[in-house]
Scaffold this active site. Sequence first.
Site, PDB file in Angstrom:
ATOM      1  N   HIS A   1       0.833  -1.214   0.000  1.00 14.78           N
ATOM      2  CA  HIS A   1       0.000   0.000   0.000  1.00 14.78           C
ATOM      3  C   HIS A   1       0.863   1.257   0.000  1.00 14.78           C
ATOM      4  O   HIS A   1       1.979   1.252   0.528  1.00 14.78           O
ATOM      5  CB  HIS A   1      -1.008   0.004   1.142  1.00 14.78           C
ATOM      6  CG  HIS A   1      -0.443   0.099   2.525  1.00 14.78           C
ATOM      7  ND1 HIS A   1      -0.295   1.294   3.188  1.00 14.78           N
ATOM      8  CD2 HIS A   1      -0.033  -0.849   3.400  1.00 14.78           C
ATOM      9  CE1 HIS A   1       0.191   1.070   4.401  1.00 14.78           C
ATOM     10  NE2 HIS A   1       0.369  -0.220   4.561  1.00 14.78           N
TER      11      HIS A   1
ATOM     12  N   ASP B   1      -0.656   4.468   0.771  1.00 16.39           N
ATOM     13  CA  ASP B   1      -1.184   5.493   1.681  1.00 16.39           C
ATOM     14  C   ASP B   1      -0.433   5.389   3.003  1.00 16.39           C
ATOM     15  O   ASP B   1       0.078   4.326   3.347  1.00 16.39           O
ATOM     16  CB  ASP B   1      -2.699   5.319   1.889  1.00 16.39           C
ATOM     17  CG  ASP B   1      -3.090   3.946   2.422  1.00 16.39           C
ATOM     18  OD1 ASP B   1      -2.555   2.939   1.904  1.00 16.39           O
ATOM     19  OD2 ASP B   1      -3.894   3.869   3.368  1.00 16.39           O
TER      20      ASP B   1
ATOM     21  N   ASP C   1       6.243   1.599   6.608  1.00 15.59           N
ATOM     22  CA  ASP C   1       4.820   1.244   6.452  1.00 15.59           C
ATOM     23  C   ASP C   1       4.151   2.171   5.468  1.00 15.59           C
ATOM     24  O   ASP C   1       3.652   3.211   5.834  1.00 15.59           O
ATOM     25  CB  ASP C   1       4.127   1.310   7.814  1.00 15.59           C
ATOM     26  CG  ASP C   1       2.679   0.882   7.744  1.00 15.59           C
ATOM     27  OD1 ASP C   1       2.296   0.215   6.766  1.00 15.59           O
ATOM     28  OD2 ASP C   1       1.911   1.226   8.664  1.00 15.59           O
TER      29      ASP C   1
ATOM     30  N   GLU D   1      -5.240   1.428   2.668  1.00 10.76           N
ATOM     31  CA  GLU D   1      -5.044   0.358   3.643  1.00 10.76           C
ATOM     32  C   GLU D   1      -5.215   0.864   5.057  1.00 10.76           C
ATOM     33  O   GLU D   1      -5.713   0.162   5.926  1.00 10.76           O
ATOM     34  CB  GLU D   1      -3.643  -0.250   3.467  1.00 10.76           C
ATOM     35  CG  GLU D   1      -3.484  -1.624   4.102  1.00 10.76           C
ATOM     36  CD  GLU D   1      -3.077  -1.590   5.573  1.00 10.76           C
ATOM     37  OE1 GLU D   1      -3.209  -2.635   6.236  1.00 10.76           O
ATOM     38  OE2 GLU D   1      -2.643  -0.543   6.057  1.00 10.76           O
ATOM     39  N   GLU D   2      -4.794   2.113   5.302  1.00 10.82           N
ATOM     40  CA  GLU D   2      -4.807   2.628   6.672  1.00 10.82           C
ATOM     41  C   GLU D   2      -6.201   3.093   7.093  1.00 10.82           C
ATOM     42  O   GLU D   2      -6.398   3.436   8.250  1.00 10.82           O
ATOM     43  CB  GLU D   2      -3.809   3.785   6.805  1.00 10.82           C
ATOM     44  CG  GLU D   2      -2.366   3.404   6.470  1.00 10.82           C
ATOM     45  CD  GLU D   2      -1.712   2.482   7.503  1.00 10.82           C
ATOM     46  OE1 GLU D   2      -2.401   2.094   8.474  1.00 10.82           O
ATOM     47  OE2 GLU D   2      -0.533   2.154   7.335  1.00 10.82           O
TER      48      GLU D   2
ATOM     49  N   ASP E   1       4.229  -6.187   4.661  1.00  6.81           N
ATOM     50  CA  ASP E   1       3.662  -5.109   5.481  1.00  6.81           C
ATOM     51  C   ASP E   1       3.613  -5.519   6.945  1.00  6.81           C
ATOM     52  O   ASP E   1       2.701  -5.134   7.671  1.00  6.81           O
ATOM     53  CB  ASP E   1       2.252  -4.785   4.950  1.00  6.81           C
ATOM     54  CG  ASP E   1       1.694  -3.489   5.509  1.00  6.81           C
ATOM     55  OD1 ASP E   1       2.482  -2.698   6.056  1.00  6.81           O
ATOM     56  OD2 ASP E   1       0.472  -3.280   5.403  1.00  6.81           O
TER      57      ASP E   1
ATOM     58  N   HIS F   1       3.638   3.960  12.100  1.00  4.01           N
ATOM     59  CA  HIS F   1       2.682   4.878  12.729  1.00  4.01           C
ATOM     60  C   HIS F   1       3.318   5.777  13.798  1.00  4.01           C
ATOM     61  O   HIS F   1       2.619   6.565  14.423  1.00  4.01           O
ATOM     62  CB  HIS F   1       1.490   4.139  13.361  1.00  4.01           C
ATOM     63  CG  HIS F   1       0.683   3.346  12.372  1.00  4.01           C
ATOM     64  ND1 HIS F   1      -0.640   3.018  12.584  1.00  4.01           N
ATOM     65  CD2 HIS F   1       1.005   2.835  11.164  1.00  4.01           C
ATOM     66  CE1 HIS F   1      -1.081   2.308  11.551  1.00  4.01           C
ATOM     67  NE2 HIS F   1      -0.102   2.185  10.680  1.00  4.01           N
TER      68      HIS F   1
HETATM   69 ZN   LIG Z   1       0.885  -1.039   6.497  1.00  4.48          ZN
END
Ligand SMILES: [Zn+2]
Length: 476
Positions: free
Chosen positions: A87, A89, A118, A152-153, A176, A449
Site C-alpha cells: 500500500h 497510503d 509502512d 489500507e490505513e 507489510d 505509525h
Molecule cells: Zn501497512
Amino acid sequence: MKDYWQQQALLHRDGFVKELHSFLSINSIEDMSTAAEGKPFGEGVAAALEYMLARGESDGFHTRNVDGYAGVIEYGEGEEEIGVLVHVDVVTVGEGWTTPPFKPTVRAGRIYARGAIDDKGPALAAYYALKMVKDSGIALTKKVRLIIGGDEESGWLCMKHFALHDKVPQIGFSPDSSFPMTHAEKGQINPTLALPAQVSSDTDACFQLLSFQSGDQGNSVPESARAAVKAPQKTSPEWQREVKSGWEAFLAARATTGELEITEAGDLTFVIHGKPAHGMVPQNGVNAGTLLAAFLLTLNFEASDYSFLSLLGEVLHEDFYGERLHVACEDEVSGKLTVNAGILRYDRLEGGSVRLNIRYPATVSCEEYVEKLTQRVDELGWTISNLRTSKSHYVPKDRPVIQTLSRVYEEHTGLPAHLLSSGGATYAKIMSEGVAFGPLFPGKESMAHLTDEYADINDLLRAMGIYAHAIAELAK
Ligand SMILES: [Zn+2]
C-alpha cells in the site's frame, strides 16, 4: 541462489535510495478534501500510486490503474497468479519529528520519513524485486501481480474496489509486517451496544448520572473519562466529604489521577485518566471509562443510570478476554479472544451506547461468538444496535506458499522460519493462501505509525533480495 539475489539487491543500492527519497517525499496521507474522479483518496495517494505505475511502465511492465483505488504492475504469463500486495497510503504524522516527515533524511544508515517502513519503503523494495526477476531472465510459469492499494490505513476501499473490478490472486504475500511470516490474523466483531433511557421515579433518593463520555475510537483503549452527576436531594450533610474521600482513596488504590468538582447545588463532575493502548492488546492499557464506572458504582444509582454503569464497571471492566461477556475462547495459532470497550457514552434522556472491538482467534467461527454475545447482551438488558464483523485469516503451515517462503527465508537469514500470528490485519488476508512476509527482521523495532518513522536501508535491501528470490520460487 541466495547470493545471486542478495548481490543483485546490493547493485541497486544507490538507485534505490535515490528513488526512495523521491517516493517518500510524496505526502500520501488520505485527504478527502482533494478527492476527485480517479483520485478517490485525494491528490497525495493518487500521486504515490501514479509514481509506482509510471515506474513500472517505463521499465516495460504491463500496468493498470484501477480508477485510482489501486494499481497493478504485472510480469509473466500463465493461468496461475502470484500476488504481492502493498500500500502507498500513510497515516497522519503527529508532532515531534526530528526532521520533516516528507523530506526523507538518511542518518546512521536509516531513512527517516513517514511511510519508510509502512509501507512505501517495502512497496518500492518489492517493485525492485520484481524488476530483478524480470532482468534475470528466469523462466516463470505463473503471472506475478504487484498490487498497490491506496486505502489500507483507513477503510480498505481500495481492495474492495479492486476485487470488484479485477481479480485478486489467491496465493502470495504482503510485505507489510514482520519476518519470518504471519500466517494467522484474528478476525473482528465490532458491535455497538445500546441501552434505552429509563428514568427512575424516585430520583430524590439516588444519585443521577446526567452524562458520561469516554473514548472516541473503537480500536483504542480510552485514555480519559468524564461523568456529570447530580447528588440526591435527601442526603446527609456529610455526603460531600464522603464522596471526596472515597474518590481519593479509589484513585490512590489504582495509582491513577483524576479530578472532582462539586458545586453548592450538588452537581459533580468526575474526570479520570487511564492508560491508552491499541485495541488489539487491551490488557496493556487501563480503560478510563470502565474504571470511572467502577468508582461510580460505589454510589447509589438506579434504573438506566445503574444499568449503564453496571455493564461498564462490573462486566466490561478488566474483562480483557471476554469471560464475563461469555465469549472467552482461544486457539493455538493466534491466542485469546480480546475485548476492548473503545467508545462509551451516556445521556440521561437518550440512553447509553458502548462500542466494542472484539478480536477473535483465527480458527474459531465468527457466527458462533456473535450468537453468544447477542444472547449475553440481551440477558444484560442491552441490545446490539450496529454490528460490523471482519473475517479472520489462517493459512495452515503445510500449504506450499508457507513451505516455499520458509525455505527462502531460512536460506537468506540462517534463522528458523517460526510462524507468527497477529491481532491486526494486512492485505494478506484477502488471498486464501496469503501471508504477511517481512519487511521487519526479528529483534528490530517497529516504527510504523510512530514519530520519526524510519527504515534501515540495509534491511530493506536484504528484504529486496528475499522478495526477488521468493517471487522467482513461487512463480517458477
Ligand atoms: Zn501497512
